[in-house]
Write an enzyme that holds these catalytic residues in place. Structure first.
Site, short mmCIF file in Angstrom:
data_model
loop_
_atom_site.label_atom_id
_atom_site.label_comp_id
_atom_site.label_asym_id
_atom_site.label_seq_id
_atom_site.Cartn_x
_atom_site.Cartn_y
_atom_site.Cartn_z
N CYS A 64 -10.38 5.30 -5.51
CA CYS A 64 -10.10 5.52 -4.09
C CYS A 64 -11.15 6.45 -3.48
O CYS A 64 -11.53 7.45 -4.10
CB CYS A 64 -8.70 6.12 -3.93
SG CYS A 64 -8.22 6.36 -2.20
N CYS A 68 -7.48 13.23 -1.81
CA CYS A 68 -6.18 13.88 -1.91
C CYS A 68 -6.05 14.59 -3.25
O CYS A 68 -6.15 13.97 -4.32
CB CYS A 68 -5.06 12.86 -1.75
SG CYS A 68 -5.19 11.84 -0.26
N CYS A 71 -3.73 13.42 -6.31
CA CYS A 71 -3.74 12.03 -6.75
C CYS A 71 -4.72 11.78 -7.89
O CYS A 71 -5.88 12.18 -7.84
CB CYS A 71 -4.09 11.13 -5.57
SG CYS A 71 -3.96 9.36 -5.96
N CYS A 108 8.01 -2.48 -3.63
CA CYS A 108 6.95 -1.80 -2.90
C CYS A 108 5.59 -2.22 -3.46
O CYS A 108 5.29 -1.96 -4.62
CB CYS A 108 7.12 -0.29 -3.02
SG CYS A 108 8.71 0.30 -2.41
N CYS A 141 8.22 -3.94 0.79
CA CYS A 141 7.60 -2.80 1.45
C CYS A 141 6.14 -2.77 1.02
O CYS A 141 5.82 -3.04 -0.14
CB CYS A 141 8.30 -1.51 1.04
SG CYS A 141 7.60 0.00 1.77
N CYS A 201 8.69 3.92 6.57
CA CYS A 201 9.05 4.66 5.36
C CYS A 201 8.02 5.77 5.21
O CYS A 201 6.82 5.50 5.08
CB CYS A 201 9.03 3.73 4.15
SG CYS A 201 9.23 4.56 2.55
N ARG A 271 15.10 8.77 -0.77
CA ARG A 271 14.76 8.14 -2.04
C ARG A 271 14.18 9.15 -3.02
O ARG A 271 13.19 9.83 -2.74
CB ARG A 271 13.76 7.01 -1.82
CG ARG A 271 13.43 6.21 -3.07
CD ARG A 271 12.45 5.09 -2.79
NE ARG A 271 12.92 4.28 -1.70
CZ ARG A 271 12.16 3.93 -0.66
NH1 ARG A 271 10.91 4.35 -0.56
NH2 ARG A 271 12.65 3.17 0.30
#
Length: 351
Positions: A64, A68, A71, A108, A141, A201, A271
């Site tokens: 990626c 972040c 992550c 998801c 999702c 979400c 959740r």
């Protein structure tokens, strides 16, 4: 009337707690079991004893360009995770089918990256079609990063039900965990998803050094976005990331955060997500009295608890799986042990 009684009354009326009341939940002034019991009264009013099951299918892992700090897939990460490009729609549909057979209501679809291009959207459209062809009743999702104009509408038209994009932490400290995009960018994507006809979400990750005030700031910011579901993740500090070795959460801290989110989102799906197994440990059953939804199986680059163990936990606590009768609940004797995808094998929170 005590503070907890006031919180319950406000929540049953769908009224947001005051800042002082929210901070009180986190501060530890009230006994933990009293806080959980108060939160359960709200959960029971809106969701009964039902638990909604969700699962993640990791469509694309690693590499990626975003930085972040939490992550394992971030730019510069040396975490030992599997890296692969897009999996085939048929493979994704097969993984989704196993989850649906175990009682999962929402699948998801997640892909690493800053955000999807046109080709990526076409791939996801095909994957949604493959899943819905076999399981038309399942909620799909999608979580692909920052959205551009028209992308939410295309995903909706392909059969997606929801779009997931977490705010993760408060606006004030967002620059401490990411420099390649902003808090405002994330808010914009949640709003694009909502305008595009997708169920919003959006949730958070805790355990990154946030203060009580920052937790409340984030909860209130999320409330302003009016999400339909709110995932609560707890950081697993990956080796090879800037937050490696950061173990600051306790089971009590996690439960108080969950309770706060129940009071802030009384009739919304709260959740229980990444990191629950290692941070809540034997107190996961108490979390079910607050959250009404969990992930079954693996996360992105992390192994979750064996599926049979989760199903047994739900049954032993006297809860039922949403959409299934108690008599048909697949517990530990079920031949489902764990839902696996090829991105699992290390630990990281769901994004």
């Amino acid at each position: 009337m005590t503070v907890l009684e006031t919180l319950v009354t406000k929540s049953l009326d769908r009224e947001l707690p005051s800042r002082a009341e929210a901070l009180r939940v986190l501060a530890g002034d009230d006994e933990l079991l009293d806080v959980v019991a108060a939160a359960f009264r709200v959960r029971r009013e809106f969701f009964g004893r039902r638990v909604k099951l969700n699962t993640i299918v990791n469509l694309k892992s690693g590499l990626c360009p975003e930085d972040c700090t939490y992550c394992s897939q971030r730019l510069g990460s040396t975490a030992q995770i599997m890296k692969y490009s897009w999996i085939d729609p048929a493979e994704a549909a097969e993984l989704a089918g196993k989850a649906v057979d175990a009682g999962v209501k929402r699948v998801c679809l997640v892909a690493s990256g800053r955000g999807p291009g046109d080709r990526d959207i076409r791939r996801v459209e095909s994957t949604i079609g493959a899943i819905k062809a076999e399981h038309p009743q399942v909620e799909v999702c999608v979580c692909l990063g920052l959205l551009q104009d028209g992308q939410a509408e295309r995903l909706r038209d392909a059969g997606a039900y929801a779009y997931s994009h977490n705010l993760n932490t408060s606006e004030e400290r967002y620059g401490e965990i990411c420099t390649t995009h902003t808090f405002a960018d994330r808010v914009d994507t949640v709003r694009r998803a909502t305008r595009g006809g997708l169920s919003p979400c959006s949730g958070a990750i805790f355990g990154m050094g946030e203060s009580d005030d920052e937790i409340v700031d984030l909860a209130f910011a999320l409330r302003n976005l009016d999400p339909d579901s709110v995932p609560v993740n707890f950081l697993i500090p990956f080796e090879g990331t800037p937050l490696e070795g950061r173990w600051e959460l306790t089971p009590e801290r996690c439960l108080r955060i969950l309770a706060l989110f129940r009071f802030c989102f009384p009739d919304v799906e709260v959740r229980l997500a990444g990191g629950r197994e290692i941070h809540l440990r034997g107190m996961q059953v108490l979390a079910l009295h607050v959250a009404n939804s969990i992930f079954l199986g693996d996360y992105l680059t992390s192994e979750g608890q064996p599926g049979g163990d989760d199903l047994q936990l739900i049954a032993d606590a006297g809860f039922t799986i949403e959409g299934l009768e108690q008599a048909t609940l697949p517990v530990a004797r079920h031949d489902l042990v764990t839902l696996r995808h090829r991105g699992a094998g290390s630990a990281a929170p769901a994004d």
